[in-house]
Write an enzyme that holds these catalytic residues in place. Structure first.
Site, PDB file in Angstrom:
ATOM      1  N   ASN A  37      59.738  30.826  43.140  1.00 43.54           N
ATOM      2  CA  ASN A  37      60.328  31.481  41.970  1.00 43.54           C
ATOM      3  C   ASN A  37      61.273  30.563  41.201  1.00 43.54           C
ATOM      4  O   ASN A  37      62.242  30.043  41.755  1.00 43.54           O
ATOM      5  CB  ASN A  37      61.080  32.737  42.432  1.00 43.54           C
ATOM      6  CG  ASN A  37      61.197  33.757  41.331  1.00 43.54           C
ATOM      7  OD1 ASN A  37      60.566  33.631  40.282  1.00 43.54           O
ATOM      8  ND2 ASN A  37      62.005  34.783  41.567  1.00 43.54           N
ATOM      9  N   HIS A 122      63.732  48.854  47.128  1.00 43.85           N
ATOM     10  CA  HIS A 122      65.002  48.439  46.517  1.00 43.85           C
ATOM     11  C   HIS A 122      65.545  49.510  45.589  1.00 43.85           C
ATOM     12  O   HIS A 122      64.965  49.761  44.533  1.00 43.85           O
ATOM     13  CB  HIS A 122      64.774  47.216  45.637  1.00 43.85           C
ATOM     14  CG  HIS A 122      64.638  45.941  46.400  1.00 43.85           C
ATOM     15  ND1 HIS A 122      64.936  44.736  45.846  1.00 43.85           N
ATOM     16  CD2 HIS A 122      64.249  45.698  47.659  1.00 43.85           C
ATOM     17  CE1 HIS A 122      64.727  43.782  46.744  1.00 43.85           C
ATOM     18  NE2 HIS A 122      64.307  44.347  47.846  1.00 43.85           N
ATOM     19  N   ARG A 147      66.905  49.727  50.616  1.00 46.48           N
ATOM     20  CA  ARG A 147      67.983  48.771  50.380  1.00 46.48           C
ATOM     21  C   ARG A 147      68.771  49.256  49.165  1.00 46.48           C
ATOM     22  O   ARG A 147      68.168  49.602  48.145  1.00 46.48           O
ATOM     23  CB  ARG A 147      67.395  47.396  50.102  1.00 46.48           C
ATOM     24  CG  ARG A 147      68.423  46.317  49.876  1.00 46.48           C
ATOM     25  CD  ARG A 147      67.790  45.014  49.412  1.00 46.48           C
ATOM     26  NE  ARG A 147      67.911  44.861  47.983  1.00 46.48           N
ATOM     27  CZ  ARG A 147      67.970  43.688  47.335  1.00 46.48           C
ATOM     28  NH1 ARG A 147      67.895  42.554  48.010  1.00 46.48           N
ATOM     29  NH2 ARG A 147      68.087  43.629  46.036  1.00 46.48           N
ATOM     30  N   TYR A 159      74.660  41.070  41.512  1.00 50.41           N
ATOM     31  CA  TYR A 159      73.338  40.851  42.099  1.00 50.41           C
ATOM     32  C   TYR A 159      72.618  42.168  42.432  1.00 50.41           C
ATOM     33  O   TYR A 159      73.207  43.089  42.975  1.00 50.41           O
ATOM     34  CB  TYR A 159      73.437  40.023  43.389  1.00 50.41           C
ATOM     35  CG  TYR A 159      72.128  40.053  44.128  1.00 50.41           C
ATOM     36  CD1 TYR A 159      71.057  39.296  43.683  1.00 50.41           C
ATOM     37  CD2 TYR A 159      71.937  40.919  45.209  1.00 50.41           C
ATOM     38  CE1 TYR A 159      69.823  39.366  44.297  1.00 50.41           C
ATOM     39  CE2 TYR A 159      70.709  40.995  45.839  1.00 50.41           C
ATOM     40  CZ  TYR A 159      69.660  40.225  45.373  1.00 50.41           C
ATOM     41  OH  TYR A 159      68.444  40.326  45.978  1.00 50.41           O
ATOM     42  N   ASP A 210      72.003  43.774  50.852  1.00 45.24           N
ATOM     43  CA  ASP A 210      71.841  42.320  50.736  1.00 45.24           C
ATOM     44  C   ASP A 210      73.118  41.704  50.153  1.00 45.24           C
ATOM     45  O   ASP A 210      73.507  42.031  49.027  1.00 45.24           O
ATOM     46  CB  ASP A 210      70.637  42.039  49.803  1.00 45.24           C
ATOM     47  CG  ASP A 210      70.207  40.578  49.821  1.00 45.24           C
ATOM     48  OD1 ASP A 210      70.967  39.731  50.333  1.00 45.24           O
ATOM     49  OD2 ASP A 210      69.099  40.286  49.317  1.00 45.24           O
ATOM     50  N   HIS A 212      73.349  38.523  49.587  1.00 47.84           N
ATOM     51  CA  HIS A 212      72.833  37.411  48.773  1.00 47.84           C
ATOM     52  C   HIS A 212      73.730  36.177  48.837  1.00 47.84           C
ATOM     53  O   HIS A 212      74.048  35.562  47.815  1.00 47.84           O
ATOM     54  CB  HIS A 212      72.594  37.858  47.335  1.00 47.84           C
ATOM     55  CG  HIS A 212      71.283  37.386  46.784  1.00 47.84           C
ATOM     56  ND1 HIS A 212      71.189  36.444  45.799  1.00 47.84           N
ATOM     57  CD2 HIS A 212      70.010  37.708  47.106  1.00 47.84           C
ATOM     58  CE1 HIS A 212      69.906  36.221  45.523  1.00 47.84           C
ATOM     59  NE2 HIS A 212      69.171  36.975  46.317  1.00 47.84           N
ATOM     60  N   GLU A 236      72.096  41.867  55.044  1.00 46.01           N
ATOM     61  CA  GLU A 236      71.283  40.651  54.861  1.00 46.01           C
ATOM     62  C   GLU A 236      72.076  39.543  54.178  1.00 46.01           C
ATOM     63  O   GLU A 236      72.882  39.823  53.284  1.00 46.01           O
ATOM     64  CB  GLU A 236      70.083  41.062  53.992  1.00 46.01           C
ATOM     65  CG  GLU A 236      69.213  39.936  53.534  1.00 46.01           C
ATOM     66  CD  GLU A 236      68.115  40.465  52.599  1.00 46.01           C
ATOM     67  OE1 GLU A 236      67.779  41.672  52.664  1.00 46.01           O
ATOM     68  OE2 GLU A 236      67.604  39.674  51.798  1.00 46.01           O
ATOM     69  N   GLU A 262      65.302  34.473  54.257  1.00 49.20           N
ATOM     70  CA  GLU A 262      64.328  34.404  53.162  1.00 49.20           C
ATOM     71  C   GLU A 262      64.268  33.008  52.545  1.00 49.20           C
ATOM     72  O   GLU A 262      63.263  32.657  51.934  1.00 49.20           O
ATOM     73  CB  GLU A 262      64.603  35.469  52.091  1.00 49.20           C
ATOM     74  CG  GLU A 262      65.874  35.262  51.314  1.00 49.20           C
ATOM     75  CD  GLU A 262      66.147  36.376  50.320  1.00 49.20           C
ATOM     76  OE1 GLU A 262      65.881  37.541  50.642  1.00 49.20           O
ATOM     77  OE2 GLU A 262      66.629  36.069  49.221  1.00 49.20           O
ATOM     78  N   ARG A 283      64.152  36.817  58.661  1.00 52.02           N
ATOM     79  CA  ARG A 283      63.476  37.230  57.422  1.00 52.02           C
ATOM     80  C   ARG A 283      62.552  36.171  56.848  1.00 52.02           C
ATOM     81  O   ARG A 283      62.106  36.270  55.704  1.00 52.02           O
ATOM     82  CB  ARG A 283      64.504  37.646  56.373  1.00 52.02           C
ATOM     83  CG  ARG A 283      65.396  38.789  56.836  1.00 52.02           C
ATOM     84  CD  ARG A 283      66.019  39.504  55.668  1.00 52.02           C
ATOM     85  NE  ARG A 283      64.993  40.104  54.843  1.00 52.02           N
ATOM     86  CZ  ARG A 283      64.691  39.736  53.619  1.00 52.02           C
ATOM     87  NH1 ARG A 283      65.356  38.774  53.016  1.00 52.02           N
ATOM     88  NH2 ARG A 283      63.729  40.329  52.950  1.00 52.02           N
ATOM     89  N   GLU A 339      59.903  44.020  53.877  1.00 56.53           N
ATOM     90  CA  GLU A 339      60.409  44.310  52.529  1.00 56.53           C
ATOM     91  C   GLU A 339      59.220  44.560  51.595  1.00 56.53           C
ATOM     92  O   GLU A 339      58.206  43.858  51.651  1.00 56.53           O
ATOM     93  CB  GLU A 339      61.220  43.118  52.015  1.00 56.53           C
ATOM     94  CG  GLU A 339      61.803  43.336  50.628  1.00 56.53           C
ATOM     95  CD  GLU A 339      62.611  42.141  50.132  1.00 56.53           C
ATOM     96  OE1 GLU A 339      62.441  41.030  50.677  1.00 56.53           O
ATOM     97  OE2 GLU A 339      63.410  42.330  49.202  1.00 56.53           O
ATOM     98  N   TRP A 402      74.248  32.335  43.503  1.00 52.33           N
ATOM     99  CA  TRP A 402      73.611  33.498  42.864  1.00 52.33           C
ATOM    100  C   TRP A 402      73.096  34.431  43.944  1.00 52.33           C
ATOM    101  O   TRP A 402      72.632  34.040  44.991  1.00 52.33           O
ATOM    102  CB  TRP A 402      72.444  33.063  41.956  1.00 52.33           C
ATOM    103  CG  TRP A 402      71.721  34.298  41.500  1.00 52.33           C
ATOM    104  CD1 TRP A 402      72.193  35.269  40.658  1.00 52.33           C
ATOM    105  CD2 TRP A 402      70.423  34.746  41.922  1.00 52.33           C
ATOM    106  NE1 TRP A 402      71.271  36.271  40.533  1.00 52.33           N
ATOM    107  CE2 TRP A 402      70.180  35.995  41.306  1.00 52.33           C
ATOM    108  CE3 TRP A 402      69.457  34.212  42.789  1.00 52.33           C
ATOM    109  CZ2 TRP A 402      69.007  36.729  41.512  1.00 52.33           C
ATOM    110  CZ3 TRP A 402      68.294  34.929  42.991  1.00 52.33           C
ATOM    111  CH2 TRP A 402      68.071  36.177  42.356  1.00 52.33           C
TER     112      TRP A 402
HETATM  113  C1  GCO Z   1      65.376  39.925  48.541  1.00 51.85           C
HETATM  114  C2  GCO Z   1      65.758  38.702  47.824  1.00 51.85           C
HETATM  115  C3  GCO Z   1      65.161  38.539  46.485  1.00 51.85           C
HETATM  116  C4  GCO Z   1      65.517  37.168  45.946  1.00 51.85           C
HETATM  117  C5  GCO Z   1      64.352  36.620  45.213  1.00 51.85           C
HETATM  118  C6  GCO Z   1      64.621  35.281  44.598  1.00 51.85           C
HETATM  119  O1  GCO Z   1      66.060  40.242  49.484  1.00 51.85           O
HETATM  120  O2  GCO Z   1      64.387  40.507  48.177  1.00 51.85           O
HETATM  121  O3  GCO Z   1      67.115  38.424  47.939  1.00 51.85           O
HETATM  122  O4  GCO Z   1      65.455  39.568  45.618  1.00 51.85           O
HETATM  123  O5  GCO Z   1      66.638  37.238  45.137  1.00 51.85           O
HETATM  124  O6  GCO Z   1      63.288  36.529  46.113  1.00 51.85           O
HETATM  125  O7  GCO Z   1      63.476  34.792  44.003  1.00 51.85           O
HETATM  126 MG    MG Z   2      67.553  38.916  49.994  1.00 54.11          MG
END
Ligand code: GCO
Ligand code: MG
Length: 402
Positions: A37, A122, A147, A159, A210, A212, A236, A262, A283, A339, A402
């Site tokens: 991405n 989500h 989530r 976020y 999350d 993040h 997460e 992730e 993850r 997810e 981010w």
């Molecule tokens: C999640 C992730 C995504 C990421 C995305 C970035 O838990 O699903 O944090 O939302 O932000 O994959 O490209």
């Molecule tokens: Mg995530």
């Protein structure tokens, strides 16, 4: 049997996807996902110039040897570009092998360990009330796990706050947009969100959150502790995991289950977290971590420590990854959760697939292979558009995670 050709296909049915198609001299083909991405064309160049020329002439049945060739043979190891390119090849080769065997991929892994795979969706909102209503919508759709992410008063685009009810697409601009963050405010707002959600929905639904990568280890520990009464399924990415030892601080102070991975590419990223039992869920996913061949190793290591899987499944992973993940999830003994951010209708049309959603679970299909194809004619109608993930700055201008 030989690989007779391979090519990358880039399309943007609502968001960018990179797909690898491998052909064989026996007429069987396989499909892999290579999407990174916000950095998509980096993987395209890697595949086109540095992988595909080596693949032609190789025996597609030798999945392990091809994997080792692309990993060890590159000399330069790991990293999101290399490992996604390897993952795409690996997915396509498993697809070919399963098609040749006339079996759905999960059979080649050892068969099903479960009938269906629990997924989480989500729920996002600009504030707690909106997020709470979004959770209600997911519960109405049958989800058993949700989530929840909320906007934070005074913080620009915190976020996780999406634009549509069911879709969340952060890579949204031809140059990175700037979002805000305020940890002190989040440490107040996030526990209030989960207090509200538990008061409204009780404890029968699994709730996830999350972080993040935004909190320091000590702040993450504070958040985990504050969330304990609301019994989350997991918290997460509570802190950045480049330094896995950071999780010792979090772990010492909270029993809230922790999930990470992730952004991991290999078993080495997860080794300390797993062996020191600093997390509860890993993850890493098929796309991010070198395909099914490598993810299987990570899951096996995790199973020694009763750590379960929770594969990343955001929409920047194409339906091809989702198909592979569901075969993997159906087999893996230490499965936790998957997810599932729904793809847009256009994405679902470009990638016809045989998995289906039912009662809060995804069920993989019985088509030989991983069950996902690409409609190239349709894909051609959606040309690539540069799209970046946002960046984050604190109120004083400091660049943050981010
Ligand atoms: C999640 C992730 C995504 C990421 C995305 C970035 O838990 O699903 O944090 O939302 O932000 O994959 O490209
Ligand atoms: Mg995530």
């Amino acid at each position: 049997m030989k690989i007779s050709g391979a090519r990358t296909i880039v399309c943007s049915p609502g968001r960018n996807f990179v797909t690898l198609r491998i052909e064989t001299d026996e007429g069987v083909h396989g499909i892999g996902d290579a999407t990174l991405n916000g950095r998509e064309l980096g993987v395209v160049a890697y595949l086109d110039e540095h992988v595909i020329p080596c693949l032609v002439g190789m025996d597609p049945r030798r999945i392990e040897d091809v994997w080792q060739y692309l990993y060890r043979g590159a000399y330069w190891r790991r990293g999101p570009v290399t490992m996604r390119a390897i993952a795409a090849v690996d997915m396509a080769l498993w697809d070919i092998k399963a098609k040749m065997a006339g079996m759905p991929l999960y059979q080649l892994l050892g068969g099903k360990s479960r009938e269906r795979v629990m997924v989480y969706g989500h729920a996002n909102g600009a504030d707690i009330a909106e997020t709470s209503d979004a959770v209600a919508r997911y519960i109405d759709l049958g989800y058993k796990a949700v989530r929840a992410q909320t906007g934070i008063p005074g913080v620009k685009d915190a976020y996780g706050v999406g634009r549509g009810a069911l879709y969340y697409e952060p890579a949204d601009a031809a140059l990175p947009s700037v979002t805000g963050w305020d940890t002190a405010k989040a440490l107040g707002e996030v526990p209030r969100l989960f207090e509200t959600l538990r008061a409204r929905f009780g404890f029968d639904v699994h709730l996830l959150h999350d972080g993040h990568h935004r909190y320091t280890p000590n702040e993450a520990a504070q958040l985990g502790k504050a969330l304990e009464p609301f019994r989350l399924f997991w918290l997460e990415d509570c802190t950045a995991a480049e330094n896995p030892e950071a999780f010792r601080t979090v772990r010492r102070h909270t029993t809230t289950p922790l999930a990470v991975g992730e952004v991991f590419n290999t078993i080495w990223d997860a080794q300390t977290l797993i062996q020191e039992q600093l997390i509860d869920y890993i993850r890493a996913t098929v796309l991010g971590a070198g395909g099914i061949t490598h993810l299987r190793r990570i899951a096996d290591l995790a199973s020694l420590y009763q750590i379960r899987t929770g594969c990343h499944g955001a929409t920047d992973l194409s339906p091809v990854t989702m198909g592979c993940a569901l075969h993997f999830d159906s087999w893996v003994p230490n499965f936790g959760i998957q997810e599932y951010m729904r793809h847009s209708e256009a994405s679902d049309e470009v990638f016809p697939h045989d998995y289906r959603f039912e009662d809060g679970h995804l069920i993989c299909g019985e088509t030989p292979g991983h069950g996902v194809e690409i409609d190239e004619k349709l894909a051609a109608r959606y040309p690539y558009r540069r799209a970046f993930l946002p960046v984050t700055r604190l109120a004083d201008g400091t660049l943050w995670n981010w």
